[in-house]
Design an enzyme around this catalytic site. Sequence first.
Site, PDB file in Angstrom:
ATOM      1  N   CYS A  12       0.845  -1.199   0.000  1.00 61.28           N
ATOM      2  CA  CYS A  12       0.000   0.000   0.000  1.00 61.28           C
ATOM      3  C   CYS A  12       0.879   1.247   0.000  1.00 61.28           C
ATOM      4  O   CYS A  12       0.564   2.244  -0.666  1.00 61.28           O
ATOM      5  CB  CYS A  12      -0.936   0.010   1.204  1.00 61.28           C
ATOM      6  SG  CYS A  12      -2.312  -1.165   1.098  1.00 61.28           S
ATOM      7  N   ASP A  35      10.976  -7.184  -8.114  1.00 60.16           N
ATOM      8  CA  ASP A  35      11.148  -7.753  -6.782  1.00 60.16           C
ATOM      9  C   ASP A  35      12.530  -7.384  -6.262  1.00 60.16           C
ATOM     10  O   ASP A  35      13.508  -7.418  -7.016  1.00 60.16           O
ATOM     11  CB  ASP A  35      10.984  -9.271  -6.845  1.00 60.16           C
ATOM     12  CG  ASP A  35      10.819  -9.899  -5.481  1.00 60.16           C
ATOM     13  OD1 ASP A  35      11.793  -9.864  -4.699  1.00 60.16           O
ATOM     14  OD2 ASP A  35       9.744 -10.443  -5.205  1.00 60.16           O
ATOM     15  N   HIS A  51      -6.257  -2.743  -1.561  1.00 61.83           N
ATOM     16  CA  HIS A  51      -5.705  -3.734  -0.641  1.00 61.83           C
ATOM     17  C   HIS A  51      -6.665  -4.914  -0.435  1.00 61.83           C
ATOM     18  O   HIS A  51      -7.797  -4.733   0.005  1.00 61.83           O
ATOM     19  CB  HIS A  51      -5.403  -3.104   0.722  1.00 61.83           C
ATOM     20  CG  HIS A  51      -4.792  -4.067   1.687  1.00 61.83           C
ATOM     21  ND1 HIS A  51      -3.437  -4.239   1.786  1.00 61.83           N
ATOM     22  CD2 HIS A  51      -5.350  -4.937   2.554  1.00 61.83           C
ATOM     23  CE1 HIS A  51      -3.188  -5.167   2.693  1.00 61.83           C
ATOM     24  NE2 HIS A  51      -4.342  -5.605   3.180  1.00 61.83           N
ATOM     25  N   ASN A  90       1.192 -16.645  -4.081  1.00 62.54           N
ATOM     26  CA  ASN A  90       1.357 -17.332  -2.801  1.00 62.54           C
ATOM     27  C   ASN A  90       0.227 -16.872  -1.891  1.00 62.54           C
ATOM     28  O   ASN A  90       0.053 -15.673  -1.674  1.00 62.54           O
ATOM     29  CB  ASN A  90       2.708 -16.992  -2.162  1.00 62.54           C
ATOM     30  CG  ASN A  90       3.874 -17.460  -3.001  1.00 62.54           C
ATOM     31  OD1 ASN A  90       3.800 -18.492  -3.650  1.00 62.54           O
ATOM     32  ND2 ASN A  90       4.941 -16.700  -3.000  1.00 62.54           N
ATOM     33  N   GLY A  96       4.363 -19.429   1.454  1.00 61.01           N
ATOM     34  CA  GLY A  96       5.441 -18.476   1.251  1.00 61.01           C
ATOM     35  C   GLY A  96       5.021 -17.026   1.160  1.00 61.01           C
ATOM     36  O   GLY A  96       5.846 -16.169   0.845  1.00 61.01           O
ATOM     37  N   THR A  98       4.638 -13.478   2.301  1.00 65.88           N
ATOM     38  CA  THR A  98       5.274 -12.697   3.364  1.00 65.88           C
ATOM     39  C   THR A  98       4.745 -11.271   3.441  1.00 65.88           C
ATOM     40  O   THR A  98       4.959 -10.597   4.443  1.00 65.88           O
ATOM     41  CB  THR A  98       6.808 -12.667   3.198  1.00 65.88           C
ATOM     42  OG1 THR A  98       7.125 -12.097   1.922  1.00 65.88           O
ATOM     43  CG2 THR A  98       7.405 -14.060   3.317  1.00 65.88           C
ATOM     44  N   HIS A 101      -0.694  -8.483   1.098  1.00 63.01           N
ATOM     45  CA  HIS A 101      -1.381  -7.694   0.071  1.00 63.01           C
ATOM     46  C   HIS A 101      -1.296  -8.574  -1.171  1.00 63.01           C
ATOM     47  O   HIS A 101      -0.198  -8.990  -1.559  1.00 63.01           O
ATOM     48  CB  HIS A 101      -0.637  -6.369  -0.139  1.00 63.01           C
ATOM     49  CG  HIS A 101      -1.276  -5.422  -1.112  1.00 63.01           C
ATOM     50  ND1 HIS A 101      -1.675  -4.158  -0.738  1.00 63.01           N
ATOM     51  CD2 HIS A 101      -1.559  -5.528  -2.434  1.00 63.01           C
ATOM     52  CE1 HIS A 101      -2.174  -3.527  -1.791  1.00 63.01           C
ATOM     53  NE2 HIS A 101      -2.114  -4.354  -2.837  1.00 63.01           N
ATOM     54  N   HIS A 103      -0.703 -10.311  -4.512  1.00 63.79           N
ATOM     55  CA  HIS A 103       0.263 -10.002  -5.556  1.00 63.79           C
ATOM     56  C   HIS A 103       0.602 -11.240  -6.360  1.00 63.79           C
ATOM     57  O   HIS A 103       0.576 -12.354  -5.846  1.00 63.79           O
ATOM     58  CB  HIS A 103       1.541  -9.378  -4.983  1.00 63.79           C
ATOM     59  CG  HIS A 103       2.248 -10.205  -3.954  1.00 63.79           C
ATOM     60  ND1 HIS A 103       1.790 -10.332  -2.649  1.00 63.79           N
ATOM     61  CD2 HIS A 103       3.390 -10.932  -4.025  1.00 63.79           C
ATOM     62  CE1 HIS A 103       2.631 -11.107  -1.977  1.00 63.79           C
ATOM     63  NE2 HIS A 103       3.606 -11.481  -2.782  1.00 63.79           N
ATOM     64  N   HIS A 105       3.564 -12.969  -8.780  1.00 61.01           N
ATOM     65  CA  HIS A 105       4.967 -12.952  -9.192  1.00 61.01           C
ATOM     66  C   HIS A 105       5.019 -13.363 -10.657  1.00 61.01           C
ATOM     67  O   HIS A 105       4.410 -14.360 -11.031  1.00 61.01           O
ATOM     68  CB  HIS A 105       5.782 -13.987  -8.399  1.00 61.01           C
ATOM     69  CG  HIS A 105       5.818 -13.741  -6.926  1.00 61.01           C
ATOM     70  ND1 HIS A 105       6.920 -13.207  -6.300  1.00 61.01           N
ATOM     71  CD2 HIS A 105       4.911 -13.979  -5.954  1.00 61.01           C
ATOM     72  CE1 HIS A 105       6.684 -13.131  -4.999  1.00 61.01           C
ATOM     73  NE2 HIS A 105       5.462 -13.592  -4.771  1.00 61.01           N
TER      74      HIS A 105
END
Length: 117
Positions: A12, A35, A51, A90, A96, A98, A101, A103, A105
């Site tokens: 955010c 990343d 969010h 994830n 995994g 962490t 929010h 997202h 990859h």
Amino acid sequence: MAGEAQDDCLFCKIVAGQVPATVVRETDTTVAFRDINPQAPTHILVIPKAHYQDAAALAAGAPELAADVLRETRAVADAEKLESYRTVFNTGAGAGQTVWHAHAHVLGGRGLQWPPG
């Protein structure tokens, strides 16, 4: 509350411009950035600007926004000239996640083994 920015959320803060990121694409509803701990030569995160704690919450609460995120993974891969790539969501600490929010990859630029991790 779902959809509203959270003061303690890193992503955010990236959306708000309070934390720097190497942004590669931005739409009205999403932001894509590199990343900071890449796991492949190309490793870009695509996040919704709103969010939602994880992909499951995003899909349930805003399916059109989930589609925007998924559509942007393709746009990122095209912009990065990836012939093949992997999209990973994830969901939960055991998988995994962490940052809480949602997202995606986008990973590419090398051979990716299966099964992962």
